[in-house]
Design an enzyme around this catalytic site. Structure first.
Site: not given
Ligand code: PLP
Length: 383
Positions: A69-70, A198, A200, A236, A323
């Site tokens: 997601g990031t 994302s 996971h 990759t 996070c």
């Molecule tokens: N965006 C939101 C709303 C999230 O809750 C998170 C992770 O908790 C992310 C982005 C980041 O995702 P990733 O952990 O896959 O980098």
């Protein structure tokens, strides 16, 4: 152990493990190689792309695989800003309650002249489409608003905001990382140009995600190299994790409304049980809210102490956002909502999945009651 931290990472689904297994043990091919092992990996990526695209109502060629997601959020924000710059557009409209993947990307771009405007949230944790309309100017390159908040689970009016963006010819991105797997997502219905997911968070492996990019939306690669992902994201591919994401997405979308309804029942019981504890409050409005999210504050206790106390009782939860756990700063989301000072530090996020049971919910309520009581006794809190 009772696992109520699904918004941090959900348990990996069996179907995801089974899908990934051959690409960890048997098939060693690089998807770019033209021999049979390489072609097998490449074919698996094609199938995963089709599944992911179908899950969000997109075309396969509109899916860019990322590391999570990031990266998807960073790519969306930077791409739209760079595309906007070419037309003299420097404004990005976002919200005060985005995940740091968006907020920090915006802060980074300020160094290059980005003009960032933040939508407020009300006390219940919702932004307003009307304020978005006011903040969008001729020089707006991007509006980015999360589909659902990761801390308090509030579902934002993204369809309305996307509609305004379309009228004004402005690119709209939504971070759907928390929403995926819990509410049906269809990029056509939302009307977004870009959407982040994302793996996971819904039973895939950590290390895979995607950015949906509507055909024609300008995308600027952030990672340069061998030209994978149509030249948009070199490196990759993580075949096993991407294949697992395809399987998990397909599973997550199946009977999503029935599964969400079951989770919402557990959530509502958990909320009512926790609110019976004196000096407690629910953070975030109840409707619309993600079916799995409970965020409650307790006066007179620290969130971190609560998390550790509950861990000793076999319950895994998080304080604020996982996070940023370990970060002593009170949550920027609760602050933006105007949560009173005495409740800011004592917040607990409990996030459910379809695999949790009513028995676990009852045991959690009891464990929270005892832990809050012990911590308050230690501090001599009288209420
Ligand atoms: N965006 C939101 C709303 C999230 O809750 C998170 C992770 O908790 C992310 C982005 C980041 O995702 P990733 O952990 O896959 O980098």
């Amino acid at each position: 152990m009772i696992y109520l931290d699904n918004a941090a990472s959900a348990p990996v689904l069996e179907c995801a493990i089974n899908a990934a297994q051959p690409f960890l043990t048997e098939c060693c091919g690089n998807p770019s190689s033209i021999h049979s092992e390489g072609r097998r990996a490449a074919l698996a990526l094609i199938e995963a792309r089709e599944k992911c695209a179908a899950a969000v109502g997109a075309k396969p060629e509109e899916i860019i695989f990322t590391s999570g997601g990031t990266e998807a959020d960073n790519m969306a924000v930077s791409s739209a800003f760079l595309a906007g710059l070419e037309n003299g557009r420097k404004r990005i409209v976002t919200t005060k309650i985005e995940h740091p993947a968006i907020l920090e990307s915006c802060r980074f771009l300020e160094r290059f002249g980005a003009d960032i405007k933040y939508l407020d949230v009300n006390a219940e944790g919702y932004v307003s489409a009307e304020q978005a309309r006011e903040l969008i100017t001729e020089d707006t390159a991007l509006v980015t608003v999360m589909t659902a908040n990761n801390e308090v689970g509030t579902i934002q009016p993204v369809c309305d905001i996307a509609g305004i963006c379309r009228e004004r010819g402005v690119t709209f991105h939504t971070d759907a990382v928390q929403a995926a797997g819990l509410i049906p997502l269809n990029v056509g219905d939302i009307g977004c140009d870009m959407l982040s997911v994302s793996a996971h968070k819904f039973g895939g492996l950590r290390g895979a995600g995607l950015l949906y990019c509507r055909g024609g939306t300008p995308v600027t690669p952030l990672i340069h190299g061998g030209g994978q992902e149509n030249g948009l994201r070199s490196g990759t591919e993580n075949t096993a994790a991407i294949v697992a994401m395809g399987a998990a997405m397909e599973y997550a979308c199946r009977d999503i409304l029935a599964k969400s309804a079951k989770i919402a029942e557990l959530r509502d019981r958990l909320i009512s049980g926790l609110l019976e504890i004196p000096g407690s409050r629910l953070n975030g409005g109840i409707s619309p809210r993600l079916c799995g999210n409970v965020n409650v504050s307790f006066a007179g206790v620290e969130g971190e102490s609560l998390v550790l106390g509950l861990d000793l009782r076999g319950v895994c939860v998080s304080s604020g956002s996982a996070c940023s756990s370990g970060n002593e700063e009170p949550s920027h989301v609760l602050r933006a909502m105007g949560v009173p000072d005495d409740m800011l530090k004592g917040s607990l996020r409990l996030t459910l999945s379809e695999f949790n049971t009513s028995d676990e919910v009852e045991r959690t309520i009891q464990a929270v009651r005892e832990t809050v009581g012990t911590l308050r006794d230690l501090r001599g809190w009288k209420g």
